[in-house]
Enzyme design. Structure first.
Site, PDB file in Angstrom:
ATOM      1  N   ASP A  67     -13.946  -0.387 -11.576  1.00  0.00           N
ATOM      2  CA  ASP A  67     -13.444   0.427 -10.467  1.00  0.00           C
ATOM      3  C   ASP A  67     -12.449   1.487 -10.929  1.00  0.00           C
ATOM      4  OD1 ASP A  67     -11.604  -1.554 -11.126  1.00  0.00           O
ATOM      5  OD2 ASP A  67     -11.717  -2.576  -9.197  1.00  0.00           O
ATOM      6  N   ASN A 136      -6.750 -12.865  -2.176  1.00  0.00           N
ATOM      7  CA  ASN A 136      -7.626 -13.065  -1.009  1.00  0.00           C
ATOM      8  C   ASN A 136      -9.093 -13.251  -1.411  1.00  0.00           C
ATOM      9  OD1 ASN A 136      -8.399 -10.522  -1.804  1.00  0.00           O
ATOM     10  ND2 ASN A 136      -7.779  -9.473   0.068  1.00  0.00           N
ATOM     11  N   HIS A 138     -10.826 -11.217  -3.455  1.00  0.00           N
ATOM     12  CA  HIS A 138     -11.602 -10.000  -3.750  1.00  0.00           C
ATOM     13  C   HIS A 138     -12.006  -9.965  -5.220  1.00  0.00           C
ATOM     14  CE1 HIS A 138      -7.629  -7.647  -4.546  1.00  0.00           C
ATOM     15  NE2 HIS A 138      -8.222  -7.796  -5.705  1.00  0.00           N
ATOM     16  N   GLU A 143     -13.205  -6.079  -0.936  1.00  0.00           N
ATOM     17  CA  GLU A 143     -12.270  -6.892  -0.161  1.00  0.00           C
ATOM     18  C   GLU A 143     -13.054  -7.827   0.768  1.00  0.00           C
ATOM     19  OE1 GLU A 143      -9.164  -6.995  -0.693  1.00  0.00           O
ATOM     20  OE2 GLU A 143      -8.513  -5.084  -1.521  1.00  0.00           O
TER      21      GLU A 143
HETATM   22  C1  F6R Z   1      -9.456  -4.728 -11.405  1.00  0.00           C
HETATM   23  C2  F6R Z   1     -10.035  -5.357 -10.239  1.00  0.00           C
HETATM   24  C3  F6R Z   1      -9.271  -6.252  -9.310  1.00  0.00           C
HETATM   25  C4  F6R Z   1      -8.399  -7.265 -10.032  1.00  0.00           C
HETATM   26  C5  F6R Z   1      -7.695  -8.185  -9.034  1.00  0.00           C
HETATM   27  C6  F6R Z   1      -6.690  -9.102  -9.707  1.00  0.00           C
HETATM   28  O1  F6R Z   1     -10.397  -3.899 -12.069  1.00  0.00           O
HETATM   29  O2  F6R Z   1     -11.159  -5.100 -10.021  1.00  0.00           O
HETATM   30  O3  F6R Z   1     -10.174  -6.914  -8.469  1.00  0.00           O
HETATM   31  O4  F6R Z   1      -9.173  -8.031 -10.896  1.00  0.00           O
HETATM   32  O5  F6R Z   1      -7.021  -7.422  -8.059  1.00  0.00           O
HETATM   33  O6  F6R Z   1      -5.646  -8.341 -10.213  1.00  0.00           O
HETATM   34  P1  F6R Z   1      -4.558  -8.962 -11.190  1.00  0.00           P
HETATM   35  O7  F6R Z   1      -5.281  -9.355 -12.422  1.00  0.00           O
HETATM   36  O8  F6R Z   1      -3.586  -7.858 -11.434  1.00  0.00           O
HETATM   37  O9  F6R Z   1      -3.990 -10.143 -10.482  1.00  0.00           O
END
Ligand code: F6R
Length: 248
Positions: A67, A136, A138, A143
């Protein structure tokens, strides 16, 4: 689905890096999907060590990131381009021509998303997709409520996600991007193999639902249960609510 419980973040990271390194050794031109966020930083650190100390060769791999924020230039310190370059790519011998990260500044975002999907296909699909998980549930910027069959597309960020991220943008909500380009859940599920990492107590509920809950679009990561070759590695805190018996 293989669930591996490790004690610490570092052990989780080294275990994850072993899977990535084994793939690169077996298939030097592997196509690897990378994630940003704090979770994979330890894994990237270990990959850098393996490159520097054991000669792990990244020169033939192709990469696709999950992303990117819409509207941030690649050189913006909060862009995922900047993140990947600083935390992994500049430290190893990956070929910049084979690195793909969604282009948040694309003029025609819909066309870009189609092109991204076409590129993944052209390279023969993703061999291994690395994933983090949101509190959550995701995955990437998919989401709760995202279609489980979704493909790469533009998504509006939830207020919750924007507020969470405001700390990276001088706590100024006006600077926090409103949209992101993200691989879809269907795109992620098409990868040959998935590797999801989770660390810390903030992820314990999401991991409990992902591993032991029912599959639901309201917790996107639960779809990983349907994948044929998925490994989830957690540290003690992230795995604290699991009741099943898993590998150590
Ligand atoms: C990042 C991504 C997000 C993260 C998720 C967890 O490319 O796609 O879905 O993997 O938000 O983030 P952290 O690792 O910072 O807790």
């Amino acid at each position: 689905m293989l669930v591996i419980k490790k004690e610490t973040y570092d052990e989780m990271s080294v275990e994850g890096a072993k899977i990535v390194a084994a793939l690169i050794r077996k298939k030097p031109n592997a196509v690897i999907g990378f994630a940003t966020g704090s979770t994979p930083l330890g894994l990237y650190k270990e990959l850098i060590r393996l490159h520097k100390e054991e000669g792990l060769d990244f020169s033939k791999i192709t990469t696709f990131n999950l992303d990117e924020y819409v509207g941030l230039r690649p050189e913006h310190p909060e862009s995922y381009h900047y993140f990947m370059w600083n935390n992994l790519f500049k430290h190893v011998n990956a070929d910049p021509r084979h690195i793909h990260i969604p282009m948040g500044m694309a003029d025609d975002i819909d066309r870009f998303c189609e092109w991204y999907e076409e590129q993944i296909e052209e390279y023969g699909g993703i061999d291994l997709q690395i994933l983090g998980i949101g509190a959550n549930g995701h995955i990437a910027f998919n989401e709760p409520g995202s279609s489980l069959g979704s493909r790469t597309r533009i998504k509006t960020l939830t207020e919750e996600t924007r507020k969470d991220n405001a700390r990276f943008f001088n706590n100024n909500m006006d600077e926090v991007p409103k949209y992101a380009i993200t691989m879809g859940i269907g795109t992620i599920m098409d990868a040959w193999e998935l590797l999801l990492l989770a660390s810390g107590s903030g992820k314990a509920d999401a991991i409990k639902m992902t591993v032991e809950g029912p599959i639901t679009a309201m917790v996107p990561a639960t779809i990983v249960q349907m994948h044929q070759i998925a490994t989830i590695i957690v540290d003690r805190e992230a795995g604290a609510k699991l009741t099943g018996i898993y590998t150590g």
